[in-house]
Design an enzyme around this catalytic site. Sequence first.
Site, PDB file in Angstrom:
ATOM      1  N   GLY A   1       0.769  -1.249   0.000  1.00 32.42           N
ATOM      2  CA  GLY A   1       0.000   0.000   0.000  1.00 32.42           C
ATOM      3  C   GLY A   1       0.792   1.286   0.000  1.00 32.42           C
TER       4      GLY A   1
ATOM      5  CB  SER B   1       1.393   5.901   1.265  1.00 31.74           C
ATOM      6  OG  SER B   1       1.062   6.119  -0.083  1.00 31.74           O
ATOM      7  CB  ILE B   2      -1.124   5.312   6.171  1.00 41.83           C
ATOM      8  CG1 ILE B   2      -2.021   6.556   6.354  1.00 41.83           C
ATOM      9  CG2 ILE B   2      -0.986   4.534   7.465  1.00 41.83           C
ATOM     10  CD1 ILE B   2      -3.454   6.256   6.760  1.00 41.83           C
TER      11      ILE B   2
ATOM     12  CB  ALA C   1     -14.860   2.281  -2.791  1.00 39.37           C
TER      13      ALA C   1
ATOM     14  CE1 TYR D   1     -13.490   6.222   4.601  1.00 42.97           C
ATOM     15  CE2 TYR D   1     -14.663   4.482   5.758  1.00 42.97           C
ATOM     16  CZ  TYR D   1     -13.500   4.986   5.236  1.00 42.97           C
ATOM     17  OH  TYR D   1     -12.339   4.279   5.350  1.00 42.97           O
TER      18      TYR D   1
ATOM     19  CE  LYS E   1     -10.594   1.212   5.280  1.00 41.96           C
ATOM     20  NZ  LYS E   1      -9.322   0.557   4.913  1.00 41.96           N
TER      21      LYS E   1
ATOM     22  CB  THR F   1      -3.359   9.622   1.859  1.00 42.73           C
ATOM     23  OG1 THR F   1      -4.692   9.096   1.958  1.00 42.73           O
ATOM     24  CG2 THR F   1      -2.700   9.596   3.223  1.00 42.73           C
ATOM     25  CG  LEU F   2      -3.437   9.183  -4.622  1.00 48.52           C
ATOM     26  CD1 LEU F   2      -3.079  10.572  -5.111  1.00 48.52           C
ATOM     27  CD2 LEU F   2      -2.478   8.149  -5.225  1.00 48.52           C
TER      28      LEU F   2
END
Length: 256
Positions: free
Chosen positions: A12, A18-19, A94, A156, A163, A194-195
């Site tokens: 990821g 990015s995280i 998604a 969301y 999730k 983030t992206l």
Amino acid sequence: MLLEGKTGIIFGVANKRSIAWAIAQALSREGMRLAFTYQGERLKEGVESLSSTLPNSILLPCDVTVDAEVDAVFKSVDEQLGRLDTLVHSVAFAPKEDLENEFVKTSRDGFKLAHDISAYSLVGLSRAAMPLLEKSGGGSIVALTYHGAVKAVEGYNLMGVAKASLEASVRYLAANLGPKNIRVNAISAGPVNTLAARGIKGFTGMLHHHAERAPLRRNVELEEIGNAALFLCSNMSSAITGEIMYVDCGYNIIGV
Ligand code: NAP
């Protein structure tokens, strides 16, 4: 160092925001040798320029929806790293129209794809990693989730449902793999720019809202998520499994 002699694989990293990249830096700082994956040639160069800054890291292609690519990744990890102690799952997707539409209009195909990439992939990757983790005497699997799994968060939508499935998968995997000394936990992170986050309509408003309402009166920093993951990947958390650990400046505890 907390992770001397240990190895991990990180799914990821898209770019330096990015995280997954913040987590990689924290794990590497404590001595872990890392494998990184990238999805498709488009992202290879970017991930390569980041991963090459960490000592002895390796880079492998992997679209998590393709079983043959998943199998090939863990074969390469076995050959090139020789052991595996940690798996970081920091992947979600998604379709934009399904995130933006009213939730009731979510498409069947969008629903399937979001669950495949964002939730089922944790099960598939854990299964593929299992023999290697077992060979190392156990290990730690960490996934990334968001509060929209348990509360309805405007914008969301479908991702919240995916999730919820991811969080339930964390518990079932933890129960299933615990006897092999494999721990499975998730970090529920507060919003970070983030992206992936930019795909959420009204994300900037969400950032402001969190910062105003959270007990610490600010948003979480990437480095703080990295450090939380470091805790979950190290022996410091050896009795913790199946947990959803909030790293959100306390936002989730607030009622009215
Ligand atoms: P990010 O940098 O955009 O990372 C998302 C990653 O998922 C990207 O590397 C993306 O690659 C990858 N991905 C998507 N589809 C894939 C596939 N089929 N195979 C392999 N990789 C795929 O965004 P992020 O915010 O750091 O997201 C990391 C995780 O943190 C996600 O699970 C996200 O839901 C979670 N999270 C984020 C926040 C937040 O506010 N940012 C808060 C809580 C939790 P591509 O770019 O190629 O699609």
